[in-house]
Design an enzyme around this catalytic site. Structure first.
Site, PDB file in Angstrom:
ATOM      1  N   ARG A 179      26.492  77.774  41.299  1.00  0.00           N
ATOM      2  CA  ARG A 179      27.665  76.962  40.983  1.00  0.00           C
ATOM      3  C   ARG A 179      27.969  77.047  39.500  1.00  0.00           C
ATOM      4  NH1 ARG A 179      27.544  70.845  43.090  1.00  0.00           N
ATOM      5  NH2 ARG A 179      25.866  70.873  41.557  1.00  0.00           N
TER       6      ARG A 179
ATOM      7  N   TYR B  46      28.025  60.127  36.160  1.00  0.00           N
ATOM      8  CA  TYR B  46      27.260  60.973  35.234  1.00  0.00           C
ATOM      9  C   TYR B  46      27.679  62.440  35.300  1.00  0.00           C
ATOM     10  CZ  TYR B  46      24.360  61.218  39.488  1.00  0.00           C
ATOM     11  OH  TYR B  46      23.935  61.330  40.776  1.00  0.00           O
ATOM     12  N   LYS B  47      28.692  62.740  36.133  1.00  0.00           N
ATOM     13  CA  LYS B  47      29.201  64.113  36.226  1.00  0.00           C
ATOM     14  C   LYS B  47      30.345  64.267  35.215  1.00  0.00           C
ATOM     15  CE  LYS B  47      27.226  64.532  40.753  1.00  0.00           C
ATOM     16  NZ  LYS B  47      27.337  64.272  42.183  1.00  0.00           N
TER      17      LYS B  47
ATOM     18  N   PHE C 249      27.644  66.422  51.138  1.00  0.00           N
ATOM     19  CA  PHE C 249      26.473  66.226  50.275  1.00  0.00           C
ATOM     20  C   PHE C 249      25.393  65.444  51.045  1.00  0.00           C
ATOM     21  CE2 PHE C 249      24.337  64.047  46.665  1.00  0.00           C
ATOM     22  CZ  PHE C 249      24.036  65.157  45.895  1.00  0.00           C
TER      23      PHE C 249
ATOM     24  N   ASP D  56      34.272  59.785  48.902  1.00  0.00           N
ATOM     25  CA  ASP D  56      33.289  60.039  47.852  1.00  0.00           C
ATOM     26  C   ASP D  56      33.989  60.897  46.793  1.00  0.00           C
ATOM     27  OD1 ASP D  56      31.238  60.937  46.199  1.00  0.00           O
ATOM     28  OD2 ASP D  56      29.770  60.980  47.827  1.00  0.00           O
TER      29      ASP D  56
HETATM   30  C1  LIG Z   1      26.346  63.595  42.808  1.00  0.00           C
HETATM   31  C2  LIG Z   1      26.743  63.048  44.122  1.00  0.00           C
HETATM   32  C3  LIG Z   1      26.246  61.825  44.573  1.00  0.00           C
HETATM   33  C4  LIG Z   1      25.227  61.112  43.731  1.00  0.00           C
HETATM   34  O1  LIG Z   1      24.607  60.057  44.355  1.00  0.00           O
HETATM   35  P1  LIG Z   1      23.523  59.232  43.535  1.00  0.00           P
HETATM   36  O2  LIG Z   1      23.349  58.009  44.307  1.00  0.00           O
HETATM   37  O3  LIG Z   1      24.046  59.037  42.146  1.00  0.00           O
HETATM   38  O4  LIG Z   1      22.280  60.043  43.464  1.00  0.00           O
HETATM   39  C5  LIG Z   1      26.711  61.337  45.772  1.00  0.00           C
HETATM   40  N1  LIG Z   1      27.618  62.019  46.514  1.00  0.00           N
HETATM   41  C6  LIG Z   1      28.121  63.213  46.106  1.00  0.00           C
HETATM   42  C7  LIG Z   1      29.133  63.923  46.921  1.00  0.00           C
HETATM   43  C8  LIG Z   1      27.684  63.765  44.909  1.00  0.00           C
HETATM   44  O5  LIG Z   1      28.153  64.941  44.507  1.00  0.00           O
END
Ligand SMILES: *Cc1c(COP(=O)(O)O)cnc(C)c1O
Length: 414
Positions: free
Chosen positions: A388, A239-240, A137, A214
């Site tokens: 997705r 938030y996911k 990501f 992560d």
């Molecule tokens: C959604 C996501 C994030 C989110 O990071 P934010 O700091 O909340 O914007 C980070 N890493 C991964 C792999 C994600 O899928």
């Protein structure tokens, strides 16, 4: 391996099958706890932003009146101060497989990742390499680029197949006496491939390196066993699949026996040993609070606690079972209806190696996704040509998924 039965009349029977799967789904009643709206006919993006619970608004309002409004500053002594650890411990118990005292809720995932990676590097002086996934990501890669610029660390990027993830053998080969840390996503944000966290952590440890995970695309969707896996540090998004709401604060896990050696660079007063000592010098808290910096976002933590209670009620193993059934249904339908249209699967076929979403590729998806969104079918687009299908187990039904899949086919054949 997944069993693949490709029946010629999958599509014709799909409606009945989806209905039967919903009927047999032990978690089905829990879907009614979420706020569902008529305008959205298939929400396939709960892996980017989970739905709110029905009573989230009411609970927030009650909190504003009865706690914030009535208790005012006294609230900090009446529980808010301890909330980052209290909620962290609850995350540990319900979804992380972590004993108390190792998890804290605080900043965004990006900020906590930064702190975790810097702490890992600082705990391995004399080592200057960090292993990562080349296709991770963006925030993970960008943070590492910045940290490399700051510290002089060298980044070692591992390639993974388009529809898969990094393998333990690759990690074992990449780590050595220069490796300070291995930083990987447990579930890949695009392919949904699950990395073997226990084996990768063991391989990193064998070389004397630490691991930083992560968990953004795994927490709340599949069981995690951070303590058993001997994970060093981990961060994740709330938030996911934890339905905490837009911008809800993330969490950080650090293994208890490592804590004394971990120093993070954003030394704010809330991470200090004595917050109200107003002393001369920063001295970190002895425990997990050392990863805090500023005042915790109390209001934004509340929906996470409610979703955790729901996951606890369902049981994370049952959540995972439904997640696998949903992704398997999507792939079965893909084989019958979308593969013949030239759509390609970009996620693992083995459900054990797959998280809670399925990615499919087609040149036209960049235009198809906005068309779907206009009709209340909401997946997301991930470049260069991926759609997705995110399947949030507690809030998604098989019938809803099928509605979405049929709409994808319709838009493609239009
Ligand atoms: C959604 C996501 C994030 C989110 O990071 P934010 O700091 O909340 O914007 C980070 N890493 C991964 C792999 C994600 O899928």
């Amino acid at each position: 391996m997944e069993e693949r039965v490709r029946e010629p009349d999958v599509a014709a029977g799909a409606g009945a099958r989806a209905a039967a799967l919903d009927e047999a789904d032990p978690l089905r009643p829990l879907r009614d706890r979420f706020l569902l709206t008529d305008e959205v006919v298939a929400y396939l993006d709960g892996n980017s932003l989970g739905r709110p619970l029905q009573d989230t608004g009411e609970r927030l309002e009650r909190f504003a009146r009865q706690r914030w409004g009535a208790r005012l500053i006294r609230g900090w002594d009446e529980g808010w101060m301890a909330e980052p650890e209290r909620l962290g411990d609850e995350l540990g118990r319900v979804v992380l497989g972590a004993a108390p005292g190792q998890t804290v809720v605080g900043d965004s995932t990006s900020v906590l990742l930064y702190k975790a990676i810097r702490a890992a590097l600082a705990a391995r002086p004399g080592r200057d390499e960090v292993v990562l996934a080349a296709a991770d990501f963006p925030t993970d890669r960008f943070l590492l680029q910045g940290i490399a610029d700051e510290t002089g660390a060298r980044l070692v990027a591992l390639d993974a197949p388009h529809d898969g993830g990094v393998e333990v053998d690759q990690v074992a080969e990449a780590v050595g006496e220069r490796t300070a840390a291995v930083v990987l996503s447990h579930v890949a944000y695009r392919s949904a491939a699950v990395v073997d966290a226990a084996a990768v952590t063991a391989a990193a440890h064998a070389a004397g390196a630490l691991t930083v995970w992560d968990l953004s695309h795994s927490v709340g969707a599949l069981p995690l066993h951070l303590d058993d896996w001997r994970v060093d540090l981990a961060v994740g998004c709330s938030y996911k699949y934890l339905n905490g709401g837009p911008g809800a604060p993330a969490f950080l896990y650090a293994r208890r026996d490592l804590l004394p050696a971990l120093r993070q660079p954003v030394q704010g007063w809330m991470g200090a040993a004595e917050v109200f000592a107003m002393g001369e010098r920063y001295e970190p808290d002895a425990g997990i609070r050392r990863f805090l910096s500023g005042t915790p976002p109390i209001l934004a933590m509340r929906p996470i606690a409610d979703m955790l209670a729901l996951i606890d009620e369902a049981g994370i193993d049952a959540v995972r079972a439904k997640s696998s059934a949903l992704t398997s249904f999507a792939i079965e339908w893909f084989d019958a209806e979308l593969a013949p249209l030239g759509v390609r699967l970009a996620s693992p076929r083995d459900p054990a190696r797959r998280g809670s979403h399925v990615t499919i590729d087609h040149e036209r998806f960049r235009d198809v996704v906005p068309a779907l969104q206009r009709r209340g079918v909401i997946p997301d687009f991930r470049g260069p040509d991926g759609l997705r299908i995110g399947l949030s187990p507690l809030s998604t039904s098989f019938t809803e998924l099928l509605t979405g899949l049929e709409a994808i086919r319709e838009e493609l054949t239009r």
